[in-house]
Motif scaffolding. Structure first.
Motif, PDB file in Angstrom:
ATOM      1  N   GLU A 110      -7.561  -2.940   3.016  1.00  0.00           N
ATOM      2  CA  GLU A 110      -6.350  -2.781   3.940  1.00  0.00           C
ATOM      3  C   GLU A 110      -6.973  -3.417   5.251  1.00  0.00           C
ATOM      4  N   SER A 111      -8.439  -3.383   5.516  1.00  0.00           N
ATOM      5  CA  SER A 111      -8.686  -3.852   6.796  1.00  0.00           C
ATOM      6  C   SER A 111      -8.644  -5.516   6.698  1.00  0.00           C
ATOM      7  N   GLU A 112      -8.481  -5.988   5.600  1.00  0.00           N
ATOM      8  CA  GLU A 112      -7.926  -7.480   5.381  1.00  0.00           C
ATOM      9  C   GLU A 112      -6.596  -7.772   5.763  1.00  0.00           C
ATOM     10  N   TYR A 113      -5.835  -7.011   6.147  1.00  0.00           N
ATOM     11  CA  TYR A 113      -4.290  -7.066   6.647  1.00  0.00           C
ATOM     12  C   TYR A 113      -4.059  -6.647   8.165  1.00  0.00           C
ATOM     13  N   SER A 114      -3.540  -7.657   8.836  1.00  0.00           N
ATOM     14  CA  SER A 114      -3.423  -7.815  10.195  1.00  0.00           C
ATOM     15  C   SER A 114      -1.969  -6.930  10.648  1.00  0.00           C
ATOM     16  N   TYR A 115      -0.856  -7.252   9.803  1.00  0.00           N
ATOM     17  CA  TYR A 115       0.462  -6.819  10.055  1.00  0.00           C
ATOM     18  C   TYR A 115       0.897  -5.709   9.280  1.00  0.00           C
ATOM     19  N   TRP A 116       1.703  -4.687   9.568  1.00  0.00           N
ATOM     20  CA  TRP A 116       2.207  -3.756   8.761  1.00  0.00           C
ATOM     21  C   TRP A 116       3.409  -3.341   9.117  1.00  0.00           C
ATOM     22  N   GLY A 117       4.207  -2.835   8.117  1.00  0.00           N
ATOM     23  CA  GLY A 117       5.834  -2.512   8.340  1.00  0.00           C
ATOM     24  C   GLY A 117       5.557  -1.150   8.670  1.00  0.00           C
ATOM     25  N   GLN A 118       6.775  -0.567   8.807  1.00  0.00           N
ATOM     26  CA  GLN A 118       7.026   0.770   9.333  1.00  0.00           C
ATOM     27  C   GLN A 118       6.936   1.891   8.228  1.00  0.00           C
ATOM     28  N   GLY A 119       7.059   1.345   6.877  1.00  0.00           N
ATOM     29  CA  GLY A 119       6.883   2.137   5.723  1.00  0.00           C
ATOM     30  C   GLY A 119       8.304   2.490   5.178  1.00  0.00           C
ATOM     31  N   PHE A 170       0.984  -1.212   0.062  1.00  0.00           N
ATOM     32  CA  PHE A 170      -0.062  -0.009  -0.126  1.00  0.00           C
ATOM     33  C   PHE A 170       0.806   1.275   0.074  1.00  0.00           C
ATOM     34  N   ARG A 171       0.330   2.511  -0.361  1.00  0.00           N
ATOM     35  CA  ARG A 171       1.166   3.592  -0.202  1.00  0.00           C
ATOM     36  C   ARG A 171       0.128   4.655   0.170  1.00  0.00           C
ATOM     37  N   GLN A 172       1.014   5.673   0.726  1.00  0.00           N
ATOM     38  CA  GLN A 172       0.215   7.247   1.135  1.00  0.00           C
ATOM     39  C   GLN A 172       1.118   8.175   0.732  1.00  0.00           C
ATOM     40  N   LYS A 202      -2.835  12.608   1.584  1.00  0.00           N
ATOM     41  CA  LYS A 202      -3.581  11.674   1.069  1.00  0.00           C
ATOM     42  C   LYS A 202      -3.994  10.250   1.833  1.00  0.00           C
ATOM     43  N   GLU A 203      -5.099   9.688   1.512  1.00  0.00           N
ATOM     44  CA  GLU A 203      -5.463   8.461   2.308  1.00  0.00           C
ATOM     45  C   GLU A 203      -4.614   7.355   1.669  1.00  0.00           C
ATOM     46  N   ARG A 204      -4.170   6.434   2.449  1.00  0.00           N
ATOM     47  CA  ARG A 204      -3.665   5.158   2.028  1.00  0.00           C
ATOM     48  C   ARG A 204      -4.109   4.305   0.909  1.00  0.00           C
ATOM     49  N   GLU A 205      -3.551   4.047   0.197  1.00  0.00           N
ATOM     50  CA  GLU A 205      -4.274   3.172  -0.873  1.00  0.00           C
ATOM     51  C   GLU A 205      -3.742   1.872  -1.398  1.00  0.00           C
ATOM     52  N   PHE A 206      -4.388   0.975  -2.056  1.00  0.00           N
ATOM     53  CA  PHE A 206      -3.913  -0.048  -2.347  1.00  0.00           C
ATOM     54  C   PHE A 206      -2.869  -0.216  -3.568  1.00  0.00           C
ATOM     55  N   VAL A 207      -1.715  -0.851  -3.606  1.00  0.00           N
ATOM     56  CA  VAL A 207      -0.959  -0.829  -4.831  1.00  0.00           C
ATOM     57  C   VAL A 207      -0.859  -2.049  -5.431  1.00  0.00           C
ATOM     58  N   ALA A 208      -0.557  -3.125  -4.939  1.00  0.00           N
ATOM     59  CA  ALA A 208      -0.578  -4.805  -5.204  1.00  0.00           C
ATOM     60  C   ALA A 208      -0.716  -5.554  -4.169  1.00  0.00           C
ATOM     61  N   VAL A 222       4.941   7.218   0.908  1.00  0.00           N
ATOM     62  CA  VAL A 222       5.453   6.040   1.744  1.00  0.00           C
ATOM     63  C   VAL A 222       4.738   4.921   1.588  1.00  0.00           C
ATOM     64  N   TYR A 223       5.544   3.699   1.087  1.00  0.00           N
ATOM     65  CA  TYR A 223       5.112   2.626   0.717  1.00  0.00           C
ATOM     66  C   TYR A 223       5.177   1.644   1.971  1.00  0.00           C
ATOM     67  N   TYR A 224       4.021   0.957   2.282  1.00  0.00           N
ATOM     68  CA  TYR A 224       3.922  -0.213   3.364  1.00  0.00           C
ATOM     69  C   TYR A 224       3.601  -1.590   2.683  1.00  0.00           C
ATOM     70  N   CYS A 225       4.454  -2.248   3.536  1.00  0.00           N
ATOM     71  CA  CYS A 225       4.137  -3.767   3.357  1.00  0.00           C
ATOM     72  C   CYS A 225       3.165  -4.239   4.377  1.00  0.00           C
TER      73      CYS A 225
END
Length: 123
Positions: free
Chosen positions: A107-116, A36-38, A42-48, A92-95
């Protein structure tokens, strides 16, 4: 599951960059993985996103044909290869690790996030 991104940086428009994300803890190949990226303001958005096996992938329309997501389960890693970068890819790109093995765009279907990781595209 802990996620750590790397590979961000600055590149000129038209260039390429690859982001990496390494997971620790948990069972990596049980999770779909997403990027995802933000952008600023802007709001965070799906990338891939990719399924647990890597055989199914989804892309946002804005990056389709330019970005490629891949994963290497043996190394607990997921990658985002970005090509033909545009100014609007600056963000900022998030895994993220999914709740299931199936890739989702929400993004609500994801439980764990990186720091970006910051990606900056210049003209």
């Amino acid at each position: 599951v802990q996620l750590v991104e790397s590979g961000g940086g600055s590149v000129q428009a038209g260039g390429s960059l690859e982001l990496s994300c390494v997971a620790s803890g948990g069972t990596f190949n049980e999770h779909a993985m997403g990027w995802f990226r933000q952008a600023s303001g802007k709001e965070r958005e799906f990338v891939a996103a990719t399924s647990w096996s890597g055989l199914t992938t989804y892309y946002a329309d804005s990056v389709k044909g330019r970005f490629v997501i891949s994963r290497h389960n043996a190394d607990n890693s997921v990658f985002l290869r970005m090509s033909t970068l545009k100014l609007e890819d600056t963000a900022v790109y998030y895994c993220a690790a999914g709740k299931t093995g199936w890739p989702e765009q929400d993004e609500s279907e994801y439980s764990y996030w990186g720091q970006g990781a910051q990606v900056t595209i210049s003209s």
